[in-house]
Design a protein around this motif. Structure first.
Motif, PDB file in Angstrom:
ATOM      1  N   GLY A   1       0.763  -1.177  -0.034  1.00  0.00           N
ATOM      2  CA  GLY A   1       0.048  -0.043   0.131  1.00  0.00           C
ATOM      3  C   GLY A   1       0.972   1.190   0.048  1.00  0.00           C
ATOM      4  N   LEU A   2       1.999   1.133   0.588  1.00  0.00           N
ATOM      5  CA  LEU A   2       2.957   2.422   0.737  1.00  0.00           C
ATOM      6  C   LEU A   2       3.528   2.697  -0.605  1.00  0.00           C
ATOM      7  N   LYS A   3       3.551   1.854  -1.479  1.00  0.00           N
ATOM      8  CA  LYS A   3       4.318   1.574  -2.721  1.00  0.00           C
ATOM      9  C   LYS A   3       3.145   1.911  -3.857  1.00  0.00           C
ATOM     10  N   ALA A   4       1.968   1.879  -3.723  1.00  0.00           N
ATOM     11  CA  ALA A   4       0.772   2.038  -4.662  1.00  0.00           C
ATOM     12  C   ALA A   4       0.505   3.147  -5.235  1.00  0.00           C
ATOM     13  N   ASP A   5       0.110   3.324  -6.579  1.00  0.00           N
ATOM     14  CA  ASP A   5      -0.062   4.597  -7.120  1.00  0.00           C
ATOM     15  C   ASP A   5      -1.657   4.607  -7.338  1.00  0.00           C
ATOM     16  N   VAL A   6      -2.367   4.146  -6.634  1.00  0.00           N
ATOM     17  CA  VAL A   6      -3.849   4.051  -6.342  1.00  0.00           C
ATOM     18  C   VAL A   6      -4.279   4.058  -4.916  1.00  0.00           C
ATOM     19  N   PRO A   7      -5.474   4.594  -4.485  1.00  0.00           N
ATOM     20  CA  PRO A   7      -5.829   4.562  -3.179  1.00  0.00           C
ATOM     21  C   PRO A   7      -6.128   3.249  -2.441  1.00  0.00           C
ATOM     22  N   TYR A   8      -5.469   2.728  -1.381  1.00  0.00           N
ATOM     23  CA  TYR A   8      -5.070   1.364  -1.113  1.00  0.00           C
ATOM     24  C   TYR A   8      -5.664   1.355   0.563  1.00  0.00           C
ATOM     25  N   ILE A   9      -6.618   0.420   0.797  1.00  0.00           N
ATOM     26  CA  ILE A   9      -7.002   0.385   1.969  1.00  0.00           C
ATOM     27  C   ILE A   9      -6.746  -1.062   2.520  1.00  0.00           C
ATOM     28  N   VAL A  10      -6.509  -1.156   3.892  1.00  0.00           N
ATOM     29  CA  VAL A  10      -6.515  -2.313   4.542  1.00  0.00           C
ATOM     30  C   VAL A  10      -7.381  -2.156   6.001  1.00  0.00           C
ATOM     31  N   VAL A  11      -8.358  -3.054   5.854  1.00  0.00           N
ATOM     32  CA  VAL A  11      -9.303  -3.340   6.996  1.00  0.00           C
ATOM     33  C   VAL A  11      -8.632  -4.357   7.964  1.00  0.00           C
ATOM     34  N   ALA A  12      -7.894  -3.961   9.076  1.00  0.00           N
ATOM     35  CA  ALA A  12      -7.375  -4.582  10.186  1.00  0.00           C
ATOM     36  C   ALA A  12      -8.363  -5.089  11.061  1.00  0.00           C
ATOM     37  N   LYS A  13      -8.671  -6.330  11.276  1.00  0.00           N
ATOM     38  CA  LYS A  13      -9.358  -6.940  12.501  1.00  0.00           C
ATOM     39  C   LYS A  13      -8.588  -7.137  13.715  1.00  0.00           C
ATOM     40  N   VAL A  14      -8.809  -6.070  14.425  1.00  0.00           N
ATOM     41  CA  VAL A  14      -7.973  -6.129  15.758  1.00  0.00           C
ATOM     42  C   VAL A  14      -9.012  -6.465  16.755  1.00  0.00           C
TER      43      VAL A  14
END
Length: 202
Positions: free
Chosen positions: A148-161
């Motif tokens: 995600g930190l390298k992506a050139d598009v919006p990138y979402i991570v939903v982290a189940k915590v």
């Protein structure tokens, strides 16, 4: 998985980014997990405003990576931001959603994700954010942080915590106004720009 462990993994990958994060215990956790990002991080006190504020920064500073540390409760307050991201496709915005399935800052009542039907990553994909994923292990989370930190598009991570705050961490010793100035002066210094100028009371 524990949010603090995820924050530690993410913090280890950050250097020059700017971070907008949600209110509550996650603020203290973040400042402990990533102390080198203290000046580059600002917490947003209004539910529903974390990712929109991060998007505003991403639009204003398109050459710089912006990180949003949102929550399930916060994102559910403003799902419209996902449609905005789907249409605008910011190339420099990485979004983490801490999904503990509760409104922890007001005592823990469940959010909609607690009932097994609402999938925030699927909603994001339906809104046009194609790179949206749900993760349940720190290893998965870290791998998506790298991508995600390298992506050139919006990138979402939903982290189940889980909803357990990291014990024994230091509370931040500043108020919201001070935090705002710390962040703004950091942006000014690293971008070589003037945003607020000197105080009129000097």
């Amino acid at each position: 998985m524990k949010r603090y462990d995820c924050m530690t993994a993410l913090g280890a990958r950050l250097k020059d980014e700017l971070v907008i994060l949600s209110l509550g215990g996650s603020v203290d956790e973040w400042y402990n997990a990533a102390p080198h990002m203290r000046a580059a991080s600002l917490f947003q006190q209004q539910l529903g405003c974390v990712t929109p504020q991060a998007f505003g920064l991403a639009a204003g500073l398109p050459h710089r990576r912006i990180v949003s540390l949102d929550t399930d409760g916060g994102l559910l307050f403003n799902l419209g931001i996902l449609a905005t991201l789907g249409n605008e496709q910011p190339r420099n915005l990485f979004i983490v959603v801490w999904d503990n399935e509760r409104y922890q800052s007001i005592g823990g009542p469940p959010t909609h994700t607690a009932f097994g039907r609402v999938d925030l990553a699927a909603i994001a994909r339906g809104a046009g954010v194609e790179q949206a994923y749900t993760v349940r292990t720190v290893e998965e989370f870290d791998a998506h942080c790298e991508a995600g930190l390298k992506a050139d598009v919006p990138y979402i991570v939903v982290a189940k915590v889980d909803g357990i705050l990291q014990p024994g961490i230091k509370r931040k010793h500043s108020d919201g106004r001070e935090d705002k100035y710390i962040f703004v002066r950091h942006v000014e210094a690293t971008e070589g720009i003037v945003i607020m100028g000197p105080s009129e009371h000097n």
